[in-house]
Design a protein around this motif. Structure first.
Motif, PDB file in Angstrom:
ATOM      1  N   VAL A 104      42.002  10.455 -23.930  1.00  0.00           N
ATOM      2  CA  VAL A 104      41.757  11.704 -23.703  1.00  0.00           C
ATOM      3  C   VAL A 104      40.697  11.589 -22.799  1.00  0.00           C
ATOM      4  CG1 VAL A 104      42.238  13.231 -25.352  1.00  0.00           C
ATOM      5  CG2 VAL A 104      43.249  11.791 -25.553  1.00  0.00           C
ATOM      6  N   ASN A 144      38.839   5.660 -24.926  1.00  0.00           N
ATOM      7  CA  ASN A 144      39.305   7.131 -24.974  1.00  0.00           C
ATOM      8  C   ASN A 144      40.030   6.643 -23.679  1.00  0.00           C
ATOM      9  OD1 ASN A 144      39.862   8.087 -27.712  1.00  0.00           O
ATOM     10  ND2 ASN A 144      38.284   9.913 -26.657  1.00  0.00           N
ATOM     11  N   ILE A 186      46.558   1.526 -41.202  1.00  0.00           N
ATOM     12  CA  ILE A 186      46.729   1.732 -39.779  1.00  0.00           C
ATOM     13  C   ILE A 186      46.744   1.073 -39.135  1.00  0.00           C
ATOM     14  CG2 ILE A 186      44.707   2.352 -38.552  1.00  0.00           C
ATOM     15  CD1 ILE A 186      42.958   3.508 -40.007  1.00  0.00           C
ATOM     16  N   TRP A 233      51.288   5.967 -21.980  1.00  0.00           N
ATOM     17  CA  TRP A 233      50.390   6.892 -22.195  1.00  0.00           C
ATOM     18  C   TRP A 233      50.394   7.497 -23.568  1.00  0.00           C
ATOM     19  CZ3 TRP A 233      48.138  11.121 -18.732  1.00  0.00           C
ATOM     20  CH2 TRP A 233      46.448  11.840 -19.694  1.00  0.00           C
ATOM     21  N   SER A 234      51.515   8.544 -23.764  1.00  0.00           N
ATOM     22  CA  SER A 234      52.042   9.245 -24.778  1.00  0.00           C
ATOM     23  C   SER A 234      51.920   8.345 -25.901  1.00  0.00           C
ATOM     24  CB  SER A 234      53.020   9.648 -24.853  1.00  0.00           C
ATOM     25  OG  SER A 234      53.879   8.393 -24.929  1.00  0.00           O
ATOM     26  N   LEU A 288      47.963   8.434 -27.188  1.00  0.00           N
ATOM     27  CA  LEU A 288      47.922  10.029 -27.734  1.00  0.00           C
ATOM     28  C   LEU A 288      48.782  10.534 -28.673  1.00  0.00           C
ATOM     29  CD1 LEU A 288      48.481  12.151 -24.806  1.00  0.00           C
ATOM     30  CD2 LEU A 288      46.000  11.758 -25.623  1.00  0.00           C
ATOM     31  N   LEU A 289      50.182   9.494 -29.534  1.00  0.00           N
ATOM     32  CA  LEU A 289      50.581  10.006 -30.357  1.00  0.00           C
ATOM     33  C   LEU A 289      50.052   9.545 -31.413  1.00  0.00           C
ATOM     34  CD1 LEU A 289      53.171  11.544 -31.440  1.00  0.00           C
ATOM     35  CD2 LEU A 289      54.411   9.239 -30.499  1.00  0.00           C
ATOM     36  N   GLU A 342      46.809   8.634 -32.233  1.00  0.00           N
ATOM     37  CA  GLU A 342      45.089   9.571 -32.104  1.00  0.00           C
ATOM     38  C   GLU A 342      45.255  10.812 -32.985  1.00  0.00           C
ATOM     39  OE1 GLU A 342      42.189   8.261 -31.655  1.00  0.00           O
ATOM     40  OE2 GLU A 342      43.020   6.513 -31.156  1.00  0.00           O
ATOM     41  N   ALA A 343      47.327  11.271 -32.837  1.00  0.00           N
ATOM     42  CA  ALA A 343      47.458  12.335 -33.401  1.00  0.00           C
ATOM     43  C   ALA A 343      47.386  12.491 -34.500  1.00  0.00           C
ATOM     44  CB  ALA A 343      48.118  13.454 -32.630  1.00  0.00           C
ATOM     45  N   GLY A 372      46.618  10.191 -36.229  1.00  0.00           N
ATOM     46  CA  GLY A 372      45.166   8.823 -37.535  1.00  0.00           C
ATOM     47  C   GLY A 372      45.073   7.747 -37.915  1.00  0.00           C
ATOM     48  N   PHE A 373      45.998   7.081 -36.483  1.00  0.00           N
ATOM     49  CA  PHE A 373      46.005   5.947 -36.561  1.00  0.00           C
ATOM     50  C   PHE A 373      45.208   5.741 -34.923  1.00  0.00           C
ATOM     51  CE2 PHE A 373      49.582   5.581 -39.221  1.00  0.00           C
ATOM     52  CZ  PHE A 373      50.476   5.973 -39.078  1.00  0.00           C
ATOM     53  N   ARG A 405      42.270  15.136 -33.014  1.00  0.00           N
ATOM     54  CA  ARG A 405      42.943  15.130 -32.675  1.00  0.00           C
ATOM     55  C   ARG A 405      44.422  15.919 -32.084  1.00  0.00           C
ATOM     56  NH1 ARG A 405      44.127  13.973 -38.707  1.00  0.00           N
ATOM     57  NH2 ARG A 405      42.687  12.944 -38.267  1.00  0.00           N
ATOM     58  N   LEU A 433      49.808  15.330 -25.199  1.00  0.00           N
ATOM     59  CA  LEU A 433      50.638  15.147 -25.748  1.00  0.00           C
ATOM     60  C   LEU A 433      51.483  16.301 -25.367  1.00  0.00           C
ATOM     61  CD1 LEU A 433      51.009  13.564 -29.073  1.00  0.00           C
ATOM     62  CD2 LEU A 433      51.601  12.542 -27.040  1.00  0.00           C
TER      63      LEU A 433
END
Lengths: 713, 713
Positions: A2, A173, A318, A358-359, A362-363, A365-366, A368-369, B56, B63
């Motif tokens: 990211v 990232n 986590i 890649w997703s 992002l998933l 990170e989104a 919170g892991f 986030r 995403l």
């Protein structure tokens, strides 16, 4: 992956010349008396010019890194050309980083920063964005971070140094994900799973033990420093533990590269590689949980059990969450590639594969892991399932794509490490701490390698010998992950000291220990296989094998793969007959579950689900079973053999052939047709066959006691 | 490809759960009365939490785009599977972007932004960074941009929309370079150079004419709007010219893709492709020079000749500077790959190639030129010289790498376009302006296609026929470049209106005109070649050809390339005998210079420099001549034939073969061996041979009058 995004901001196209810039600024100074419109236009221009200047400096800083990487690549080629092994590409990248760092620090005069002081009292807490009123026009500012008062005057002192200093989140990232994904995607899965128990033990228990021991030893060192009066600021116990977690992340990339070239023992390779890959993941999450340890109450020195268990909970949460994310994405990609005919379109397939991987990041990170841990497990899952569904073209494309990303990212990080020694402006080198750290990491590694190996050997049939243990002890190099974790937070005195020490540890281990790998291999009598192509053969596809006791006229394998399929005999032939007694029960359980259910669901391999699933799942089974399974029950073997890591580069060291990228598939076919002649069997026999066959094919690596010929030539 | 970098900022590892975040914020509110240390700790936490939240949201927004791209890929596969041609992948990406834009705009409730108003008077000009004093602690803020007063309250209204809105520079720094580089790297060079004069005329003169005409027409429209009272704010003449420049950048990606699939006439393809690629470059630099037109003096409405010539100077300077940058980097890469044995190591070679191509961009940006234009010429140079020096493996690797980057970037931009219709919060749709713009672009294109074609036909032997001209007129699609140029600066009323109109024009041309390409091709009787594999042949490598009047039993070519080598006869056989009278004198001059000097210096091809250079350059000639040239004077032909654009993807539409990636080299070899048998000849004969041979090989494309079979099936 990211990149730090910012909402839209104005930027001027068509930057004029620097001279013009200077003139405009001068004009700005003179025109303060003009009417409001003109002065606001001037302000706009000034703002845009500053943005332009900033953009230009960004370009120059990136160009510096590209120059570094280019030099590294050319020197790597030179080293390979001359078969230099004492210095690996990562060590080389660091050296070049150091050189450029020296130039930037001492060669380039410090330019004065922009005027920017403003005293403006605000509410109790800083806002993330500010609207500032300038002569009736409003400008938006975003919060960048806190500046400690002592540093205010220093902040803008050297623009160039600041420009080559990246936001530490860039590592997590953008740079680490390709490296970690590639590590997962290129695991030699068979040997990985065969040593799975040991690898997990080393990675989890070992890292925890190491962290704890190093943490405590460092706490002792810190106490000593305080006694001696060498400690200028606070250094908590949690900081020491954090240091322990950070420095426990090993990265024996140099050692593994040498193992690959020399074809050292595959089990040793698997143990080291698996341990390093997993302990990176463990170290990240461990450091997060240590940071999350926030003891409530006024006495921060007492042990707070609640906070401790919360940290443990954070760790487990986590880790398992990231694992789940990675596995889920891998599974989804496998299903998509299985049930569509995307394999007709390698470009689409490769692009989809890349996007899905890649997703994952992002998933995670989104939610919170930890994205890096998720991409690791995604890579492993993709290699295990999705890879089989890809077309041959896509397999090589995806491998090559991630290989080049990995290569660039890794060398970038190591260059940056060299650079950081000089560009980082808050180093704190404390001799006692540094020496203490070296001793601590040595003891910490010894404290988990030897005891764990002892306990593991109680359960293993194929023991981890003393020389292996010594090699593993020796191979505790630190690298990209330790660096990234250390640089993540350098706001306080303790963190800065930890970062500086980590940097020195990385330098030492990569250069000295990495350079000493080849001698150490021979000293420890660790078996290696070897090829010795002569110079003039470099562009041909013939091989010349020199093996003690091996028939040199034996035909090379049909593909350009560097393995010989030898008939097993000698002391290690028994390995070829490794039977089910050898493998741990839990591994057998996993294997049969995987072979009977997961593989048929997610890939085109057999046995058909209609036979293995209970009757009430009949409809589902028919949907999920690929038609290919019925046709090719014998021919479609697990193609994900050891050859998934096709050292395309190494192979081409010895010959440039157009089918090398598909060389692996060639050997797959060979494997396939060979195994296709066997009768259908149960998964236990399949397991045996896999292990046995795999051993036959790769036992050449460690079958003969051969010393690296290069040393004798 | 410069991601917006920021110097180091603190970020907290291990983000806790959102619930915890809320609790912490609440705690923050309650704890304002605590002592300074605690409140500063809270502030730190709050700042970090905000950073976490922002991170986030960035992940979620990325995403979203990945989801869009994934959907697009899956639907593209579906369309290819069912051979849908009315909607190309870019149009599809836009539709998905629209859908998601609707969801984001109307489906997700607007979240309130952070409190951030602060009134703080400052000096006359805004600074790039601010230090703000908050209760004794200093925080650093960076300037983001100006906010117009009316928008202050709106700015934070919808966080989500803001998060999916990228800094426009992302397009120029990250997304456009791969697209443009790939365009340059995959030019069908022979046809490009054969039509070079026409292409340059269309690109330069045509764009300038188009810009001027559209600008003036739009100025009339603007005047009309002012008369009618539809104009709310200032709209200068320079704004109209800028709009003309922006909207003159054509991007007929849909049309070209269809041309490829149907194998329409190669000259038409070359003309369209070459024009679109070059006029993108011209449009960027033209828009920069128009913006740089700053008339001095008080009357901004009078024509300022000095400023005009300065703009022309800026145009020429930036264009030639960028050209030089790109060519220099290409030359350096060619030399490096020629004089090292990097081709033994495809990974190193690919990585180096990638880095050098990227450095072009950064170098140009750092020097104040236009990076995108530089990468275009870098791509062309790399394709012309460096490509020949790469190993076979590296050729396919580099092509595939840039192909996948191009694919992802292009579909990303088109998705973003669809999204931007709803997420961009400052649209200004004015019906008069929009209708006027459509009329203007129609007239603008007519005004340069037809007259230029007329003049070009005076000099061309192979005239550009009426149907070609109509097709070129029709193929004036707008796309990524126009969008990126328009979104670059949307601060003022006029620019916002221009952006909204550009968006609509892109939608219309891509969907309607792109969808009408196939019918238009038949309506204009433009010749296409065709293959018609049956469904069941999809996975085999056999072909079935259906041609009117052609022997269907003719063997397919040895490679999987989709060309047939027919014996030329019929009306276009004369093309096969295109002799030196055909080619423009300047092209022949360039060709002989290139063939005799540049190619031998930069690649391994002959003739040897020792023969062509004068005697005093003897030493230099010996250094620069590759030993291979002496050995293989006949065999080493220019391998860069038409087949450099190996539509790997399209070829695989009809068969999945492991050598497709090298299919081009297969045909290279065929060409090579064929031509190797000819006697050594002068460059003139070489030229003739190249053109003639090329014609023979590709004349199949337009030899037979065949209607696309899919329409009849």
């Amino acid at each position: 992956m990211v990149p730090p995004l910012r909402p839209a901001r104005r930027a001027s196209p068509g930057p004029p010349q620097p001279l013009l810039l200077g003139l405009l600024l001068l004009l700005l100074q003179l025109c303060r008396g003009l009417r409001a419109e003109d002065s606001s236009a001037m302000e706009e221009i000034a703002t845009e010019k500053e943005a332009e200047e900033s953009h230009r400096q960004d370009s120059v800083s990136l160009l510096t890194f590209i120059l570094l990487l280019t030099l590294t690549i050319l020197t790597i080629w030179l080293f390979k050309h001359r078969r230099v092994r004492f210095l690996h590409e990562t060590g080389l990248a660091m050296i070049y980083g150091l050189i450029v760092g020296v130039i930037l620090r001492y060669g380039i005069p410090a330019t004065s920063g922009h005027d920017k002081s403003l005293s403006c009292s605000q509410e109790d807490r800083p806002f993330s964005t500010l609207l500032v009123n300038v002569s009736g026009k409003f400008f938006e500012y975003t919060l960048k971070g806190e500046i400690s008062p002592g540093k205010i005057n220093n902040v803008e002192q050297n623009d160039m140094l600041r420009k080559v200093t990246f936001d530490p989140e860039v590592f997590f990232n953008i740079l680490l994900p390709p490296i970690i994904f590639h590590a997962g995607y290129s695991l030699k899965k068979r040997h990985f799973f065969r040593n799975l128990g040991s690898i997990l033990a080393y990675a989890f228990l070992g890292t925890a033990v190491s962290c704890f021991i190093i943490g405590n030893l460092m706490y002792g060192v810190v106490k000593l420093m305080k006694l001696v009066g060498q400690l200028s600021d606070k250094f908590y116990y949690t900081d020491c533990l954090l240091f322990g977690a950070i420095i426990s992340a090993t990265d024996p990339v140099t050692v593994l590269a040498i193992f690959n070239e020399l074809h050292a023992d595959v089990d040793l390779y698997a143990l080291l590689f698996g341990e390093s890959v997993l302990n990176d993941a463990v170290a990240i999450v461990l450091s997060s949980s240590i940071v999350a340890y926030q003891p409530t109450g006024l006495n921060t020195h007492a042990f707070d059990a609640a906070a401790f268990f919360k940290s443990v909970g954070v760790f487990l949460g986590i880790f398992s969450g990231s694992f789940a994310m990675g596995a889920v994405t891998g599974v989804v990609t496998a299903l998509v590639t299985k049930f569509t005919k995307l394999h007709c379109f390698p470009l689409l397939e490769t692009a989809l594969f890349f996007l899905m991987s890649w997703s994952t990041f992002l998933l995670a990170e989104a939610c919170g892991f930890t994205g890096v841990v998720a991409v690791l497990f995604c890579g492993i899952t993709q290699a295990h399932y999705t890879y089989n569904n890809l077309s041959v073209e896509s397999r090589s494309r995806t491998k090559q794509l991630f290989e080049v990303l990995h290569f660039l990212a890794e060398n970038f990080i190591f260059s940056y490490m060299g650079l950081a020694l000089f560009t980082f402006q808050k180093h704190i080198f404390s001799p006692i701490f540094i020496i203490g750290a070296f001793i601590a990491i040595f003891l910490g590694r010894a404290a988990h390698i030897y005891p764990l190996s002892f306990f593991l050997n109680l359960g293993r049939r194929h023991k981890i010998g003393w020389n292996f243990q010594h090699m593993m002890m020796f191979s505790g190099l630190r690298g990209a992950m330790a660096f990234a974790l250390a640089i993540r937070d350098t706001a306080t005195y303790s963190h800065q000291m930890m970062f500086s020490t980590t940097l020195l540890i990385v330098f030492f281990t990569v250069w000295i220990i990495g350079g000493g790998t080849t001698p150490m291999l021979s000293w420890l009598n660790i078996r290696v296989g070897v090829q010795d192509p002569s110079e003039e053969d470099l562009n041909e596809t013939r091989w010349r094998y020199f093996r003690v006791g091996v028939d040199p006229d034996q035909d090379p394998p049909p593909s350009n793969d560097s393995f010989q399929v030898l008939q097993g005999d000698g002391p290690d032939a028994a390995r070829g007959n490794r039977t089910k007694q050898e493998s741990a029960w839990i591994f057998r359980l996993w294997y049969s579950f995987d072979h009977n259910y997961l593989k048929p669901i997610l890939t085109h391999s057999g046995p058909p689900l209609t036979t293995t699933l209970p009757a009430w799942c009949g409809l589902l089974a028919r949907c999920l079973t690929s038609p290919q399974v019925y046709e090719n029950q014998e021919q479609l073997r697990d193609e994900d053999s050891d050859f998934i890591l096709n050292d395309g580069e190494l192979t081409l060291t010895y010959g440039d052939s157009t089918i090398t990228a598909n060389g692996s598939s060639g050997s797959h076919t060979a494997t396939t047709s060979l195994e296709g002649r066997r009768t259908k069997s149960s998964s236990e026999e399949a397991l045996e066959r896999d292990l046995g066959m795999g051993d036959h094919e790769v036992s050449s690596r460690g079958t003969r006691l051969v010393f690296p010929l290069e040393d004798n030539a």
